[in-house]
Write a protein that holds these residues in place. Structure first.
Motif, short mmCIF file in Angstrom:
data_model
loop_
_atom_site.label_atom_id
_atom_site.label_comp_id
_atom_site.label_asym_id
_atom_site.label_seq_id
_atom_site.Cartn_x
_atom_site.Cartn_y
_atom_site.Cartn_z
N GLN A 810 0.82 -1.22 0.00
CA GLN A 810 0.00 0.00 0.00
C GLN A 810 0.85 1.27 0.00
N HIS A 811 2.14 1.14 0.30
CA HIS A 811 3.02 2.31 0.30
C HIS A 811 3.41 2.74 -1.11
N LEU A 812 3.22 1.86 -2.09
CA LEU A 812 3.63 2.16 -3.46
C LEU A 812 2.54 2.98 -4.14
N GLU A 813 2.57 4.28 -3.93
CA GLU A 813 1.48 5.16 -4.35
C GLU A 813 1.36 5.31 -5.86
N LYS A 814 2.46 5.08 -6.62
CA LYS A 814 2.42 5.23 -8.08
C LYS A 814 2.19 3.91 -8.81
N LEU A 815 1.92 2.86 -8.05
CA LEU A 815 1.74 1.53 -8.65
C LEU A 815 0.50 1.51 -9.55
N GLU A 816 0.70 1.02 -10.79
CA GLU A 816 -0.39 0.97 -11.77
C GLU A 816 -0.81 -0.46 -12.11
N TYR A 817 0.10 -1.41 -11.93
CA TYR A 817 -0.18 -2.77 -12.39
C TYR A 817 0.49 -3.78 -11.47
N VAL A 818 -0.29 -4.71 -10.94
CA VAL A 818 0.23 -5.82 -10.15
C VAL A 818 -0.16 -7.12 -10.85
N TYR A 819 0.84 -7.96 -11.10
CA TYR A 819 0.61 -9.21 -11.82
C TYR A 819 1.24 -10.34 -11.02
N ILE A 820 0.41 -11.22 -10.48
CA ILE A 820 0.88 -12.35 -9.68
C ILE A 820 0.46 -13.62 -10.39
N TRP A 821 1.45 -14.42 -10.80
CA TRP A 821 1.18 -15.57 -11.67
C TRP A 821 1.91 -16.81 -11.15
N GLY A 822 1.20 -17.95 -11.18
CA GLY A 822 1.82 -19.21 -10.82
C GLY A 822 1.96 -19.41 -9.32
N VAL A 823 1.08 -18.81 -8.53
CA VAL A 823 1.11 -19.02 -7.08
C VAL A 823 0.30 -20.27 -6.74
N VAL A 824 0.40 -20.72 -5.49
CA VAL A 824 -0.34 -21.91 -5.08
C VAL A 824 -1.83 -21.63 -5.09
N ASP A 825 -2.62 -22.69 -5.21
CA ASP A 825 -4.07 -22.53 -5.27
C ASP A 825 -4.61 -21.81 -4.04
N GLU A 826 -3.98 -22.10 -2.89
CA GLU A 826 -4.43 -21.48 -1.65
C GLU A 826 -4.36 -19.96 -1.74
#
Length: 861
Positions: A810-826
């Motif tokens: 939440q500190h990354l105020e200029k963040l435009e895109y977060v991409y999380i791929w290939g994580v566990v099903d949980e």
């Protein structure tokens, strides 16, 4: 364009006369006289192309047009003579005794023929010069450009005038922009500020400025300058605009971003760069114009499809969409009429008085270009419509054509990059993709600009397109061919001996066979670009193209070899080999001492060995495989390439790490370095650079490296770092955070043993893109407040044990895109049940993809 043609010929003659004085003998004086005549004519050529482009029926402009064409033909003829001379006489090796006498006798007939041709062209040039005085061209050339523009403006209706009186209800797509500009005008700092709107002709700058002006506050002064062209504008005005610290504003619109940059020297500035309308906004504007008084202001159903097609043609340019909509409002509103209009759209642009103004508005930007940029702009018309042109590709072709002039302290590539930047700043070329450092990676031109360029191609014989349907006669000189479709009639209408550049796009199988049979017709080629189709058979007689400077081709035939005759291309500057996975280069390539860029997919230099070290002009050498006997000799020779800026090495063995380190230490101009170790080695590589290249900007290390290379911390110009599989159990972020100019960080740490990755406070202040891959043991990522304040994109992939989203995201105020791929099903399940939205509510786009690729979960998009 005549000015550029003459300039290129003079540039060829000067070194020829200087270096070949003894060799030329009888023809030396003839060439010298031609050079003098051309230099005297150059004084009359300034703005000649613009004056020749007068309106139909203008007698003076027609005479100027004929004169300019004659001069261009003369320049082409002289260029042909020079190139023919160099083939027949000039570039032959010098031998002693009887051999030299025999060669002299052998060249006697070509000498006489060339001397005769020179006499003919001298007479032709003298006649052109005499006619310039007879027709009074000198007096017309001495008139100011402003009067010429004014006389032309009287002949056509300027559609931009309507922007000053347009009704608020008819304005589309400017609400947010207007509010932002008003905030800049009435709020913010007290000091005098220059507020600017930048965009290409017809994009709506004047319309937007008028809407803002109508909403201005009268408690302070506001001065509006619309359509500013000169970069010295601010120097002339700044002292009259007193800064009384009460929030005064100077509002300007311009096509040239350099106008805005000139204001920064002594004033605050705010710049808004206009974007084209979306398809939806374009349709809305078109609807308001075409159906304002019919059908209740709405499309009839049968015209929706054709309206979409017509609007799409203009790529969101408001001026064109409004003009087309207004014109169609006067036509019958039925499908057959509109289909006929769409099919004849280019003709309508040339002939309809309501549409000619669109072309003229865009032509103003072309007229304002200096001569050296006009040819560079024309080059974008060589490529197919809507084609994304890679910046480095077109820059190298400009250099091969001779468009780029040397500047002290700069490489030709740096000068050419400045040319491209200027075309972008003038809103004539659009950036389609960016490098991480903000420079243009790919670019294209708007369809309307492309149409204008193609018209100029016809006027100036700049390029012949295979889609021209044989419109140009075979007697006319054609300098460039752009081939997309091929038939027998096309080849028959081309006089191949005049062609200097050949581009092939598509129609692959036929293209290669046709070229194989016609290659001897193109012996004067300077640019040969086959990059966009598969050339099955590489001509064995490549050596006939002794003038070739740029060669690019694509070959998927794994058994194909680069012919040995390539060593005869003494003038070659760029060689690009696409498609072949593995290519062994012949030793003859080491003869190419002028070669600046050598690029392939996977190349072997084993036959070159020490020879590669003699290619001292090399700046780019990409994807060289070192998995061979004798690799040590090749690596040692690489250290002699003092000018190298871009180096890519594959399959580096442990046994060569010391030699490689020594060679890289010698490359003090290196900007891009890619090293991939040999994956078959059991031992890890340890690179030890005592004096790493200080100008290094991009570094990619892939494979088995013993430890994190500490010398990278000395690279304070580094903007992009990519580490793949370095063998380390230490958190690399502790060291890397000192690289304060880093813009992109890519970590693929397959062997990393740590459980945590920690971005500490104060680190990575300029980082915009962060990618973390395959840290299989990492369970937690921590982002301190104050770390990565500029981050826009965060990618996390194949982090199998990651239990939660990064702490502190939440500190990354200029963040435009977060991409999380290939994580566990949980992890994926928790993304839809836990309340993570409040943590990342400031991020416009978030995607989470679990291991089960068939079930893709989006947190928010």
């Amino acid at each position: 364009m005549a000015e550029m043609a003459v300039s290129l010929v003079v540039d060829q003659l000067v070194p020829l006369l200087r270096e070949e004085a003894k060799l030329l003998r009888g023809v030396h004086n003839e060439f010298a006289e031609i050079k003098d005549e051309l230099e005297s004519i150059q004084a009359f050529l300034k703005d000649a192309d613009k004056r020749a482009a007068g309106t139909e029926g203008d007698t003076t402009s027609e005479r100027v047009k004929i004169w300019v064409k004659q001069l261009r033909v003369a320049a082409f003829r002289i260029e042909d003579i020079i190139d023919d001379y160099l083939i027949q006489v000039g570039q032959r090796p010098r031998y002693p005794g009887c051999i030299a006498l025999l060669l002299k006798l052998k060249t006697m007939i070509p000498r006489r023929r060339i001397a005769s041709e020179i006499q003919d062209v001298k007479s032709y040039v003298r006649g052109i010069k005499e006619r310039s005085g007879t027709y009074g061209f000198q007096r017309s050339f001495e008139q100011g450009s402003s009067s010429s523009r004014g006389s032309q403006n009287a002949k056509w209706h300027d559609p931009r005038q309507a922007a000053l009186y347009i009704d608020e209800a008819e304005v589309v797509g400017f609400e947010k922009q207007k509010d932002m500009l008003i905030d800049w005008m009435v709020k913010g700092r007290e000091e005098r500020t220059v507020v600017s709107v930048v965009g290409m002709g017809g994009q709506g700058k004047t319309t937007l400025a008028k809407k803002v002006f109508d909403s201005k506050d009268q408690k302070r002064y506001v001065v509006v300058f619309d359509d500013v062209w000169t970069v010295h504008f601010w120097d002339d005005f700044k002292f009259a605009a007193i800064d009384s610290k009460n929030g005064s504003r100077i509002f300007i619109t311009t096509r040239n971003k350099n106008v805005v940059n000139s204001c920064k020297k002594s004033s605050f500035t705010e710049m808004f760069e206009l974007q084209c309308l979306t398809q939806e906004q374009s349709l809305e504007l078109f609807n308001k114009k075409a159906f304002k008084f019919d059908y209740g202001g709405c499309y009839p159903n049968e015209l929706i499809g054709i309206a979409n097609e017509i609007v799409k043609k203009w790529n969101g340019l408001p001026l064109a969409i409004a003009a087309i909509g207004g014109l169609l409002s006067t036509r019958e509103k039925n499908l057959s009429e509109w289909q006929r209009f769409r099919e004849n759209l280019n003709l309508e642009l040339k002939t309809d008085t309501d549409l000619i103004g669109i072309k003229e508005v865009l032509s103003l930007s072309y007229d304002d270009l200096p001569c050296y940029l006009k040819s560079c702009l024309f080059y974008f018309g060589v490529y197919p419509e809507d084609y994304e042109v890679k910046s480095k590709r077109v820059i190298r072709q400009w250099i091969a054509e001779g468009f780029v002039k040397e500047e002290r302290g700069k490489t030709l590539e740096e000068v050419a990059e400045g040319y491209l930047t200027e075309l972008i700043h003038r809103s004539l070329v659009q950036v389609s993709s960016l490098r991480i450092d903000g420079k243009a990676k790919g670019c294209r031109v708007h369809d309307l600009i492309c149409n204008m360029i193609l018209e100029k191609h016809e006027d100036f014989n700049f390029c012949k397109h295979s889609s021209d349907d044989g419109q140009r006669s075979s007697s006319e000189i054609v300098r460039r061919l752009s081939i997309t479709t091929i038939d027998d009639a096309f080849w028959e209408c081309i006089h191949g001996s005049h062609v200097r550049s050949l581009f092939c796009f598509g129609n692959q199988e036929k293209s290669s066979s046709y070229f194989k049979g016609n290659s001897t017709k193109y012996k004067l080629l300077k640019v040969l670009d086959f990059e966009d189709f598969d050339l099955k058979n590489i001509p064995n007689n490549l050596g006939i193209f002794i003038h070739l400077k740029y060669l690019s081709y694509n070959n998927s035939n794994s058994g194909a070899e680069v012919p040995k005759s390539i060593g005869m291309l003494q003038n070659l500057e760029t060689l690009v080999i696409r498609g072949i996975y593995y290519c062994e280069l012949p030793k003859e390539i080491s003869k190419l001492i002028k070669l600046r860029h050598l690029i392939g997919k996977t190349m072997s230099l084993i036959q070159l060995k020490n020879g590669i070290g003699e290619m001292k002009s090399l700046q780019t050498l990409r994807r060289v495989s070192l998995n061979m006997d004798g690799a040590a000799e090749v690596i040692k020779a690489l250290g002699k390439l003092k000018l190298i800026r871009n180096l890519g090495l594959l399959d580096v063995h442990k046994q060569n790490e010391s030699i490689l380190s020594s060679s890289i230490n010698e490359m003090q101009h290196l900007e891009i370095l890619y090293i991939r170790s040999c994956f078959n080695d059991n031992e890890s590589i340890d690179l030890n650079l005592i004096s790493p290249p200080p100008m290094l900007q991009n570094l990619i290390l892939q494979g088995k490296f013993k430890e994190f290379p500490e010398w990278t911390l000395d690279l304070q110009n580094l903007t992009m770092l990519r580490l793949v599989w370095p063998c380390s159990d230490k958190d690399p972020l502790q060291s890397l955070k000192s690289l304060q100019h880093l813009l992109s960080l890519y970590l693929d740490l397959y062997r990393y043993e740590g459980l945590q990755l920690h971005f500490q406070d104060g680190g990575f202040q300029k980082l915009e893109v962060s990618t973390v891959i395959r840290l299989s043991r990492v369970r937690e990522i921590i982002i301190d407040k104050g770390s990565m304040p500029s981050l826009k994109t965060l990618r996390l992939m194949y982090l199998r044990n990651l239990k939660n989203i990064p702490t502190g995201i939440q500190h990354l105020e200029k963040l435009e895109y977060v991409y999380i791929w290939g994580v566990v099903d949980e992890f994926g399940e928790r993304s839809s049940t836990e309340d993570w939205n409040w943590i990342m509510e400031h991020v416009p786009l978030v995607k989470i993809l679990p291991q089960d690729y068939e079930e893709i979960k989006y947190l928010r998009s």
